[in-house]
Design a protein around this motif. Structure first.
Motif, PDB file in Angstrom:
ATOM      1  N   GLY A   7      57.053 -25.719  38.346  1.00  0.00           N
ATOM      2  CA  GLY A   7      57.806 -24.513  38.019  1.00  0.00           C
ATOM      3  C   GLY A   7      57.401 -23.331  38.881  1.00  0.00           C
ATOM      4  O   GLY A   7      58.251 -22.570  39.355  1.00  0.00           O
ATOM      5  N   LEU A   8      56.095 -23.167  39.088  1.00  0.00           N
ATOM      6  CA  LEU A   8      55.626 -22.060  39.924  1.00  0.00           C
ATOM      7  C   LEU A   8      56.084 -22.213  41.369  1.00  0.00           C
ATOM      8  O   LEU A   8      56.516 -21.236  42.000  1.00  0.00           O
ATOM      9  CB  LEU A   8      54.100 -21.972  39.862  1.00  0.00           C
ATOM     10  N   ILE A   9      56.000 -23.429  41.886  1.00  0.00           N
ATOM     11  CA  ILE A   9      56.447 -23.667  43.269  1.00  0.00           C
ATOM     12  C   ILE A   9      57.936 -23.381  43.407  1.00  0.00           C
ATOM     13  O   ILE A   9      58.371 -22.696  44.344  1.00  0.00           O
ATOM     14  CB  ILE A   9      56.108 -25.106  43.706  1.00  0.00           C
ATOM     15  N   LEU A  10      58.736 -23.897  42.482  1.00  0.00           N
ATOM     16  CA  LEU A  10      60.178 -23.669  42.544  1.00  0.00           C
ATOM     17  C   LEU A  10      60.516 -22.183  42.407  1.00  0.00           C
ATOM     18  O   LEU A  10      61.413 -21.683  43.087  1.00  0.00           O
ATOM     19  CB  LEU A  10      60.895 -24.477  41.460  1.00  0.00           C
ATOM     20  N   MET A  11      59.782 -21.478  41.544  1.00  0.00           N
ATOM     21  CA  MET A  11      60.049 -20.065  41.347  1.00  0.00           C
ATOM     22  C   MET A  11      59.743 -19.271  42.629  1.00  0.00           C
ATOM     23  O   MET A  11      60.515 -18.390  43.015  1.00  0.00           O
ATOM     24  CB  MET A  11      59.200 -19.537  40.191  1.00  0.00           C
ATOM     25  N   SER A  25      70.531 -22.557  40.713  1.00  0.00           N
ATOM     26  CA  SER A  25      70.582 -21.607  39.611  1.00  0.00           C
ATOM     27  C   SER A  25      69.167 -21.321  39.112  1.00  0.00           C
ATOM     28  O   SER A  25      68.291 -22.186  39.158  1.00  0.00           O
ATOM     29  CB  SER A  25      71.422 -22.200  38.476  1.00  0.00           C
ATOM     30  N   TRP A  26      68.962 -20.105  38.595  1.00  0.00           N
ATOM     31  CA  TRP A  26      67.661 -19.768  38.037  1.00  0.00           C
ATOM     32  C   TRP A  26      67.345 -20.668  36.839  1.00  0.00           C
ATOM     33  O   TRP A  26      66.185 -20.946  36.563  1.00  0.00           O
ATOM     34  CB  TRP A  26      67.602 -18.295  37.620  1.00  0.00           C
ATOM     35  N   TRP A  27      68.370 -21.108  36.122  1.00  0.00           N
ATOM     36  CA  TRP A  27      68.144 -21.999  34.977  1.00  0.00           C
ATOM     37  C   TRP A  27      67.488 -23.299  35.424  1.00  0.00           C
ATOM     38  O   TRP A  27      66.590 -23.817  34.764  1.00  0.00           O
ATOM     39  CB  TRP A  27      69.452 -22.301  34.255  1.00  0.00           C
ATOM     40  N   LEU A  28      67.937 -23.822  36.534  1.00  0.00           N
ATOM     41  CA  LEU A  28      67.374 -25.064  37.066  1.00  0.00           C
ATOM     42  C   LEU A  28      65.945 -24.835  37.561  1.00  0.00           C
ATOM     43  O   LEU A  28      65.069 -25.678  37.368  1.00  0.00           O
ATOM     44  CB  LEU A  28      68.247 -25.600  38.205  1.00  0.00           C
ATOM     45  N   VAL A  29      65.708 -23.693  38.175  1.00  0.00           N
ATOM     46  CA  VAL A  29      64.383 -23.378  38.706  1.00  0.00           C
ATOM     47  C   VAL A  29      63.372 -23.190  37.567  1.00  0.00           C
ATOM     48  O   VAL A  29      62.217 -23.599  37.677  1.00  0.00           O
ATOM     49  CB  VAL A  29      64.448 -22.115  39.597  1.00  0.00           C
ATOM     50  N   ALA A  31      63.595 -24.519  34.533  1.00  0.00           N
ATOM     51  CA  ALA A  31      63.607 -25.657  33.611  1.00  0.00           C
ATOM     52  C   ALA A  31      62.231 -26.325  33.432  1.00  0.00           C
ATOM     53  O   ALA A  31      61.895 -26.728  32.317  1.00  0.00           O
ATOM     54  CB  ALA A  31      64.634 -26.687  34.052  1.00  0.00           C
ATOM     55  N   PRO A  32      61.394 -26.456  34.488  1.00  0.00           N
ATOM     56  CA  PRO A  32      60.078 -27.082  34.271  1.00  0.00           C
ATOM     57  C   PRO A  32      59.212 -26.342  33.247  1.00  0.00           C
ATOM     58  O   PRO A  32      58.419 -26.968  32.539  1.00  0.00           O
ATOM     59  CB  PRO A  32      59.427 -27.050  35.659  1.00  0.00           C
ATOM     60  N   PHE A  33      59.374 -25.025  33.125  1.00  0.00           N
ATOM     61  CA  PHE A  33      58.610 -24.284  32.129  1.00  0.00           C
ATOM     62  C   PHE A  33      59.054 -24.676  30.720  1.00  0.00           C
ATOM     63  O   PHE A  33      58.217 -24.851  29.824  1.00  0.00           O
ATOM     64  CB  PHE A  33      58.752 -22.770  32.336  1.00  0.00           C
ATOM     65  N   ALA A  34      60.352 -24.830  30.533  1.00  0.00           N
ATOM     66  CA  ALA A  34      60.857 -25.250  29.225  1.00  0.00           C
ATOM     67  C   ALA A  34      60.399 -26.675  28.909  1.00  0.00           C
ATOM     68  O   ALA A  34      60.028 -26.975  27.771  1.00  0.00           O
ATOM     69  CB  ALA A  34      62.381 -25.165  29.199  1.00  0.00           C
ATOM     70  N   LEU A  35      60.404 -27.536  29.909  1.00  0.00           N
ATOM     71  CA  LEU A  35      59.930 -28.910  29.703  1.00  0.00           C
ATOM     72  C   LEU A  35      58.440 -28.935  29.367  1.00  0.00           C
ATOM     73  O   LEU A  35      58.000 -29.767  28.565  1.00  0.00           O
ATOM     74  CB  LEU A  35      60.211 -29.759  30.940  1.00  0.00           C
ATOM     75  N   ALA A  36      57.664 -28.026  29.955  1.00  0.00           N
ATOM     76  CA  ALA A  36      56.238 -27.947  29.634  1.00  0.00           C
ATOM     77  C   ALA A  36      56.039 -27.549  28.178  1.00  0.00           C
ATOM     78  O   ALA A  36      55.171 -28.100  27.486  1.00  0.00           O
ATOM     79  CB  ALA A  36      55.540 -26.955  30.555  1.00  0.00           C
ATOM     80  N   VAL A  37      56.844 -26.620  27.686  1.00  0.00           N
ATOM     81  CA  VAL A  37      56.747 -26.215  26.279  1.00  0.00           C
ATOM     82  C   VAL A  37      57.105 -27.382  25.370  1.00  0.00           C
ATOM     83  O   VAL A  37      56.426 -27.638  24.363  1.00  0.00           O
ATOM     84  CB  VAL A  37      57.657 -24.992  26.000  1.00  0.00           C
ATOM     85  N   VAL A  38      58.134 -28.127  25.723  1.00  0.00           N
ATOM     86  CA  VAL A  38      58.527 -29.296  24.931  1.00  0.00           C
ATOM     87  C   VAL A  38      57.402 -30.331  24.935  1.00  0.00           C
ATOM     88  O   VAL A  38      57.058 -30.903  23.898  1.00  0.00           O
ATOM     89  CB  VAL A  38      59.844 -29.907  25.464  1.00  0.00           C
ATOM     90  N   TRP A  39      56.804 -30.575  26.099  1.00  0.00           N
ATOM     91  CA  TRP A  39      55.709 -31.536  26.206  1.00  0.00           C
ATOM     92  C   TRP A  39      54.530 -31.118  25.331  1.00  0.00           C
ATOM     93  O   TRP A  39      53.969 -31.930  24.594  1.00  0.00           O
ATOM     94  CB  TRP A  39      55.269 -31.683  27.656  1.00  0.00           C
ATOM     95  N   TRP A  40      54.118 -29.862  25.414  1.00  0.00           N
ATOM     96  CA  TRP A  40      52.975 -29.397  24.628  1.00  0.00           C
ATOM     97  C   TRP A  40      53.263 -29.469  23.134  1.00  0.00           C
ATOM     98  O   TRP A  40      52.384 -29.815  22.360  1.00  0.00           O
ATOM     99  CB  TRP A  40      52.591 -27.975  25.016  1.00  0.00           C
TER     100      TRP A  40
END
Length: 81
Positions: A7-11, A25-29, A31-40
């Motif tokens: 997420g940081l690299i993409l951002m 899209s910023w939503w796609l960029v 998205a890894p942060f949202a996936l990290a929250v889901v994982w945790w």
């Protein structure tokens, strides 16, 4: 952790408008942060995190016990001579 790094690299790539990421899209960029929250959330809810921490503690304890036993055996052998 990998998702946060991605997420940081993409951002950063999106911010500096580098390569194809500039068109995403910023939503796609983000998205890894949202996936990290889901994982945790999943890892904490299922006990995965605690189980892995306990396995690590058990491994350290077993290694410490093995080192102590070897040290005691070595001292015992020295005294017998």
């Amino acid at each position: 952790m990998y998702l946060l790094g991605l997420g940081l690299i993409l951002m950063v790539l999106k911010y500096i408008e580098w390569g194809p990421v500039a068109q995403w899209s910023w939503w796609l960029v983000l998205a890894p942060f949202a996936l990290a929250v889901v994982w945790w959330t999943w890892a904490d809810a299922t006990g995965y995190t605690k189980r892995k921490a306990m396995e690590q503690d058990d491994k350290r304890r077993d290694e410490r016990r093995a080192r102590t036993k070897e040290a005691l055996d070595a001292n015992f052998q020295k005294r017998r001579r």
